[in-house]
Motif scaffolding. Structure first.
Motif, PDB file in Angstrom:
ATOM      1  N   ALA A  30      51.416  36.932  41.527  1.00 47.16           N
ATOM      2  CA  ALA A  30      51.056  36.978  40.568  1.00 47.16           C
ATOM      3  C   ALA A  30      49.706  35.790  41.078  1.00 47.16           C
ATOM      4  O   ALA A  30      49.084  34.709  41.170  1.00 47.16           O
ATOM      5  CB  ALA A  30      50.915  35.529  39.412  1.00 47.16           C
ATOM      6  N   PRO A  31      47.930  36.874  42.095  1.00 45.62           N
ATOM      7  CA  PRO A  31      47.745  36.544  42.621  1.00 45.62           C
ATOM      8  C   PRO A  31      46.083  35.919  41.873  1.00 45.62           C
ATOM      9  O   PRO A  31      46.527  36.856  40.521  1.00 45.62           O
ATOM     10  CB  PRO A  31      47.032  38.263  43.226  1.00 45.62           C
ATOM     11  N   ALA A  32      45.460  35.242  42.497  1.00 43.57           N
ATOM     12  CA  ALA A  32      44.271  34.712  42.489  1.00 43.57           C
ATOM     13  C   ALA A  32      43.055  36.015  42.265  1.00 43.57           C
ATOM     14  O   ALA A  32      42.946  36.497  43.268  1.00 43.57           O
ATOM     15  CB  ALA A  32      43.775  34.324  42.193  1.00 43.57           C
ATOM     16  N   VAL A  33      42.811  36.676  41.173  1.00 41.02           N
ATOM     17  CA  VAL A  33      41.898  37.883  41.261  1.00 41.02           C
ATOM     18  C   VAL A  33      40.409  37.234  41.539  1.00 41.02           C
ATOM     19  O   VAL A  33      39.439  36.310  40.563  1.00 41.02           O
ATOM     20  CB  VAL A  33      41.872  38.838  40.050  1.00 41.02           C
ATOM     21  N   PRO A  34      39.502  38.020  42.108  1.00 39.89           N
ATOM     22  CA  PRO A  34      38.582  36.643  42.616  1.00 39.89           C
ATOM     23  C   PRO A  34      37.126  37.318  41.703  1.00 39.89           C
ATOM     24  O   PRO A  34      36.092  36.463  41.230  1.00 39.89           O
ATOM     25  CB  PRO A  34      37.545  37.515  43.728  1.00 39.89           C
ATOM     26  N   ASN A  35      37.170  38.218  40.837  1.00 38.78           N
ATOM     27  CA  ASN A  35      36.331  38.076  39.432  1.00 38.78           C
ATOM     28  C   ASN A  35      34.841  38.399  40.300  1.00 38.78           C
ATOM     29  O   ASN A  35      34.265  38.056  39.570  1.00 38.78           O
ATOM     30  CB  ASN A  35      36.456  37.307  38.488  1.00 38.78           C
ATOM     31  N   ARG A  36      34.414  39.426  41.207  1.00 37.46           N
ATOM     32  CA  ARG A  36      33.420  39.307  41.304  1.00 37.46           C
ATOM     33  C   ARG A  36      32.579  40.257  41.070  1.00 37.46           C
ATOM     34  O   ARG A  36      31.614  40.750  41.346  1.00 37.46           O
ATOM     35  CB  ARG A  36      32.771  39.053  42.693  1.00 37.46           C
ATOM     36  N   SER A  37      33.292  41.434  41.806  1.00 37.72           N
ATOM     37  CA  SER A  37      33.020  43.212  41.666  1.00 37.72           C
ATOM     38  C   SER A  37      34.195  43.494  42.074  1.00 37.72           C
ATOM     39  O   SER A  37      35.540  43.193  42.316  1.00 37.72           O
ATOM     40  CB  SER A  37      32.398  43.440  42.753  1.00 37.72           C
TER      41      SER A  37
END
Length: 241
Positions: A38-45
């Motif tokens: 369950a990775p951390a998604v950067p949520n940048r693009s």
């Protein structure tokens, strides 16, 4: 099925949330002998997030079942073209067409309650004098819009710990649509106030997915974990060799 030959389930969280949104399903999946990431998604693009998830998938030995919640659905639509991805599971998610953006898909339907509760905040971009724009949800409106059937104490924690999504992600077009070549399952959160459920239904139908509907808020993994686990297990069984 032993853990060594079972698929790895990669859980991709959405906007305004993080990987802890899968907290109620991770122990159940691992108890069933499944490997879970369950990775951390950067949520940048969108393109950057998809590339990041694809890099994680490529490093996993053996088959992968990609599970995307909300905006995570758009991410797995692009990242899911990796060779070892065997199936896609969308949880109250965006199933984009190739060449389509989040804004275009969502804009074809009436706004959800989320539209009037968004907050826009500048953030610095390394190497640029022009800031980016973070999009988040008003803290006082978060529980009713995002997590109406989740324990109120937990919803209040989620409201103040939300992970924003950069506005850029709404306009980037998906360069691929993995559901064209990978078997896919979709869960519609029928009581969703974050994404119009018709957006979910449309994307799933267009993709020819196996679809279920649950009377749930947007955070279906926390509100109805057993239904989510059942759908993921169905995808795992259908793609096991």
């Amino acid at each position: 099925m032993s853990r060594s030959d079972s698929p790895t389930v990669v859980l991709v969280h959405g906007a305004f949330a993080d990987a802890s949104s899968f907290a109620r399903i991770i122990p159940e999946l691992t108890a069933r002998g499944l490997n879970v990431v369950a990775p951390a998604v950067p949520n940048r693009s969108l393109l950057g997030n998809a590339a990041y998830i694809a890099s994680i998938v490529r490093q996993i030995p053996g088959p992968v079942v990609l599970v995307g919640h909300s905006y995570g659905g758009a991410v797995i639509t692009v990242a899911g073209v990796e060779d070892n991805v065997r199936a896609l599971v969308y949880l109250a998610g965006y199933a984009l067409e190739e060449g389509e953006s989040l804004g275009e898909l969502q804009g074809a339907f009436p706004d959800s309650d989320l539209a009037t509760a968004l907050v826009y905040t500048p953030f610095p971009i390394e190497g640029s004098t022009t800031p980016g724009t973070d999009v988040s949800v008003q803290i006082d409106k978060f529980p009713s819009i995002f997590a109406a059937d989740v324990d109120p104490r937990l919803a209040s924690v989620l409201a103040v710990s939300q992970r924003p999504l950069a506005a850029q992600a709404f306009s980037e077009k998906a360069p691929a649509a993995a559901w064209k070549t990978k078997p896919s399952w979709g869960l519609v959160a029928a009581a969703d106030h974050t994404i119009n459920p018709d957006v979910e239904r449309f994307g799933y139908k267009r993709a020819g997915m196996t679809t279920v509907e649950v009377e749930s808020s947007h955070l279906v993994m926390l509100a109805h974990p057993e239904r989510v686990i059942k759908l993921i297990e169905e995808a795992v069984r259908a793609t096991a060799h």
